[in-house]
Design an enzyme around this catalytic site. Structure first.
Site, PDB file in Angstrom:
ATOM      1  N   GLU A 199       4.824  -7.866   8.981  1.00 39.18           N
ATOM      2  CA  GLU A 199       4.108  -6.622   9.251  1.00 39.18           C
ATOM      3  C   GLU A 199       3.902  -6.682  11.039  1.00 39.18           C
ATOM      4  O   GLU A 199       2.949  -7.526  11.398  1.00 39.18           O
ATOM      5  CB  GLU A 199       2.823  -6.421   8.964  1.00 39.18           C
ATOM      6  CG  GLU A 199       2.816  -6.305   7.416  1.00 39.18           C
ATOM      7  CD  GLU A 199       1.790  -5.602   6.798  1.00 39.18           C
ATOM      8  OE1 GLU A 199       2.062  -4.387   6.253  1.00 39.18           O
ATOM      9  OE2 GLU A 199       0.448  -5.852   7.072  1.00 39.18           O
ATOM     10  N   GLY A 213       0.520   1.118   3.877  1.00 31.91           N
ATOM     11  CA  GLY A 213      -1.094   1.447   4.204  1.00 31.91           C
ATOM     12  C   GLY A 213      -1.266   2.931   3.715  1.00 31.91           C
ATOM     13  O   GLY A 213      -1.263   3.514   2.861  1.00 31.91           O
ATOM     14  N   GLY A 214      -1.266   3.457   5.028  1.00 35.31           N
ATOM     15  CA  GLY A 214      -1.237   5.118   4.995  1.00 35.31           C
ATOM     16  C   GLY A 214      -0.732   5.978   3.815  1.00 35.31           C
ATOM     17  O   GLY A 214      -1.321   6.872   3.201  1.00 35.31           O
ATOM     18  N   GLU A 273      -5.589  -7.239  10.148  1.00 37.65           N
ATOM     19  CA  GLU A 273      -6.869  -6.886  10.451  1.00 37.65           C
ATOM     20  C   GLU A 273      -8.057  -7.912  10.068  1.00 37.65           C
ATOM     21  O   GLU A 273      -8.975  -7.895  10.478  1.00 37.65           O
ATOM     22  CB  GLU A 273      -7.033  -5.582   9.612  1.00 37.65           C
ATOM     23  CG  GLU A 273      -6.352  -4.267   9.967  1.00 37.65           C
ATOM     24  CD  GLU A 273      -6.231  -3.203   9.046  1.00 37.65           C
ATOM     25  OE1 GLU A 273      -6.400  -3.249   7.877  1.00 37.65           O
ATOM     26  OE2 GLU A 273      -5.215  -2.358   9.580  1.00 37.65           O
ATOM     27  N   GLY A 332      -0.239   1.180  11.014  1.00 33.10           N
ATOM     28  CA  GLY A 332      -1.221   2.338  11.077  1.00 33.10           C
ATOM     29  C   GLY A 332      -1.037   3.394  12.373  1.00 33.10           C
ATOM     30  O   GLY A 332      -1.815   4.149  12.676  1.00 33.10           O
ATOM     31  N   HIS A 380      -3.637 -10.529   6.346  1.00 35.65           N
ATOM     32  CA  HIS A 380      -3.661  -9.387   6.931  1.00 35.65           C
ATOM     33  C   HIS A 380      -4.111  -9.335   8.276  1.00 35.65           C
ATOM     34  O   HIS A 380      -5.036  -9.766   8.519  1.00 35.65           O
ATOM     35  CB  HIS A 380      -4.450  -8.127   6.208  1.00 35.65           C
ATOM     36  CG  HIS A 380      -3.517  -6.644   6.412  1.00 35.65           C
ATOM     37  ND1 HIS A 380      -4.127  -6.129   7.723  1.00 35.65           N
ATOM     38  CD2 HIS A 380      -2.849  -5.777   6.240  1.00 35.65           C
ATOM     39  CE1 HIS A 380      -3.409  -4.961   7.938  1.00 35.65           C
ATOM     40  NE2 HIS A 380      -2.768  -4.966   6.850  1.00 35.65           N
ATOM     41  N   ASN A 385      -1.679  -0.650   0.275  1.00 34.69           N
ATOM     42  CA  ASN A 385      -2.778  -1.597   0.518  1.00 34.69           C
ATOM     43  C   ASN A 385      -3.813  -0.479   0.932  1.00 34.69           C
ATOM     44  O   ASN A 385      -3.564   0.255   1.826  1.00 34.69           O
ATOM     45  CB  ASN A 385      -2.695  -2.479   1.746  1.00 34.69           C
ATOM     46  CG  ASN A 385      -3.955  -2.802   2.464  1.00 34.69           C
ATOM     47  OD1 ASN A 385      -4.785  -2.757   1.943  1.00 34.69           O
ATOM     48  ND2 ASN A 385      -3.714  -3.460   3.862  1.00 34.69           N
ATOM     49  N   TRP A 386      -4.967   0.031   0.067  1.00 30.51           N
ATOM     50  CA  TRP A 386      -5.666   1.054   0.342  1.00 30.51           C
ATOM     51  C   TRP A 386      -6.736   0.724   1.403  1.00 30.51           C
ATOM     52  O   TRP A 386      -7.551   1.907   1.660  1.00 30.51           O
ATOM     53  CB  TRP A 386      -6.288   1.471  -1.055  1.00 30.51           C
ATOM     54  CG  TRP A 386      -5.249   1.948  -2.189  1.00 30.51           C
ATOM     55  CD1 TRP A 386      -4.085   1.811  -1.987  1.00 30.51           C
ATOM     56  CD2 TRP A 386      -5.667   2.452  -3.216  1.00 30.51           C
ATOM     57  NE1 TRP A 386      -3.675   2.391  -3.369  1.00 30.51           N
ATOM     58  CE2 TRP A 386      -4.684   2.911  -3.985  1.00 30.51           C
ATOM     59  CE3 TRP A 386      -7.138   2.847  -3.966  1.00 30.51           C
ATOM     60  CZ2 TRP A 386      -4.643   3.416  -5.360  1.00 30.51           C
ATOM     61  CZ3 TRP A 386      -6.910   3.292  -5.290  1.00 30.51           C
ATOM     62  CH2 TRP A 386      -5.796   3.665  -5.779  1.00 30.51           C
ATOM     63  N   LYS A 387      -6.776  -0.489   1.886  1.00 26.43           N
ATOM     64  CA  LYS A 387      -7.836  -0.726   2.774  1.00 26.43           C
ATOM     65  C   LYS A 387      -9.366  -0.148   2.494  1.00 26.43           C
ATOM     66  O   LYS A 387      -9.509  -0.132   1.194  1.00 26.43           O
ATOM     67  CB  LYS A 387      -7.297  -0.189   4.312  1.00 26.43           C
ATOM     68  CG  LYS A 387      -6.109  -0.687   4.614  1.00 26.43           C
ATOM     69  CD  LYS A 387      -5.684  -0.389   5.939  1.00 26.43           C
ATOM     70  CE  LYS A 387      -4.120  -0.716   6.482  1.00 26.43           C
ATOM     71  NZ  LYS A 387      -3.653  -0.740   7.787  1.00 26.43           N
ATOM     72  N   SER A 426       3.773   1.444   9.129  1.00 30.40           N
ATOM     73  CA  SER A 426       4.124   2.670   9.059  1.00 30.40           C
ATOM     74  C   SER A 426       5.476   3.101   8.382  1.00 30.40           C
ATOM     75  O   SER A 426       6.045   4.043   8.597  1.00 30.40           O
ATOM     76  CB  SER A 426       4.504   3.299  10.480  1.00 30.40           C
ATOM     77  OG  SER A 426       3.310   3.100  11.424  1.00 30.40           O
TER      78      SER A 426
END
Ligand code: PEP
Length: 256
Positions: free
Chosen positions: A169, A235-236, A99, A175, A97, A9-11, A214
């Site tokens: 998640e 993510g990251g 967010e 993150g 998600h 997920n590149w956000k 993470s």
């Protein structure tokens, strides 16, 4: 037998240069890796570029997206339809998600409607569920996940989960670098599967449940060694080709 899926997920990260470099690097790093589906969800603005790069490289990387609207056309300013996503080759669509639940007030019911609309349009929902830190501390994790899942199950039937992906998640792990332990994640994954099994053992047995929060090359293998963890939503670490490829390789090794 469930097939592992590792999705990035590149956000809200990217530029033409970054998308191009990351896709080329990832495709090269994944050369020869078998037995895991690898998907990426760049910002929607870059789907066209991503699709062109992937098809030019004859890549097996699956294209996905981070959100979808509830309509295929009409007066819905700023929204993106399933039909548009399909036209650009995106098949795996992240919904719910945390967010989006938090910053866009997306309710369980709204997310469930997106789930239904994706299925109606032949796309694969990647349904994110998970608890906040306070809910975790209050021992409400399984109840929260069950409630989020029930929004789909109670309106569409448990069979709606066939072919879909669930991403567990824990919000406090996203993150933050504060990942759930592999044992704790396994316990929740097993509880999620058991909840689905109350309605259908067959669906529960076959549904892919990813862990997200993470995940890094250093901890990935421990998650994938767990029987109910079928991949990861990342993510990251998905923004670095070598790291993301290492996570995908760990899934391939553990599950085959
Ligand atoms: C995510 O955004 O879905 C996620 C899991 O992020 P990270 O891997 O950075 O925790």
């Amino acid at each position: 037998m469930r097939h592992p899926v590792v999705m990035g997920n590149w956000k809200l990260n990217g530029s033409k240069e970054m998308v191009s470099g990351l896709i080329k690097g990832l495709d090269a790093a994944l050369n020869g890796v078998e037995g895991v589906d690898v998907a990426i969800a760049p910002p929607v603005m870059y789907l066209d570029l991503a699709e062109q790069l992937l098809s030019k490289a004859n890549s097996k990387i699956i294209l996905g997206s981070q959100n979808v609207d509830l309509h295929n056309n009409g007066a819905f300013t700023g929204d993106i339809s399933p039909a548009m996503l399909k036209e650009f080759g995106a098949s795996h669509i992240i919904i719910g998600h945390s967010e989006r639940r938090e910053y866009h007030n997306e309710s369980d019911e709204f997310v469930a409607q997106k789930f239904a609309f994706l299925k109606e349009n032949g796309l694969t929902p990647v349904l994110c569920i998970g608890e906040s830190e306070a809910q975790n501390e209050a021992g409400e994790t399984v109840a929260v996940c069950a409630r989020q899942l029930d929004a789909v199950i109670n309106t569409q039937g448990v069979e709606a989960l066939n072919g879909a992906i669930i991403a567990y998640e824990p919000i406090w792990a996203i993150g933050t670098g504060k990942a759930a332990t592999a044992d704790d994640a396994q316990r929740i994954h097993a509880a999620i599967r058991a909840h689905i099994a109350e309605k259908s053992e067959e669906v529960a047995k076959n549904v892919v449940i990813q862990y997200g929060g993470s995940v890094k090359p250093e901890n990935a293998a421990a998650y994938f060694a767990q029987p109910d963890i079928d991949g990861a939503l990342v993510g990251g670490a998905a923004l670095v080709a070598e790291s993301f490829a290492a996570i995908a390789k760990a899934a391939a090794e553990a599950k085959n």
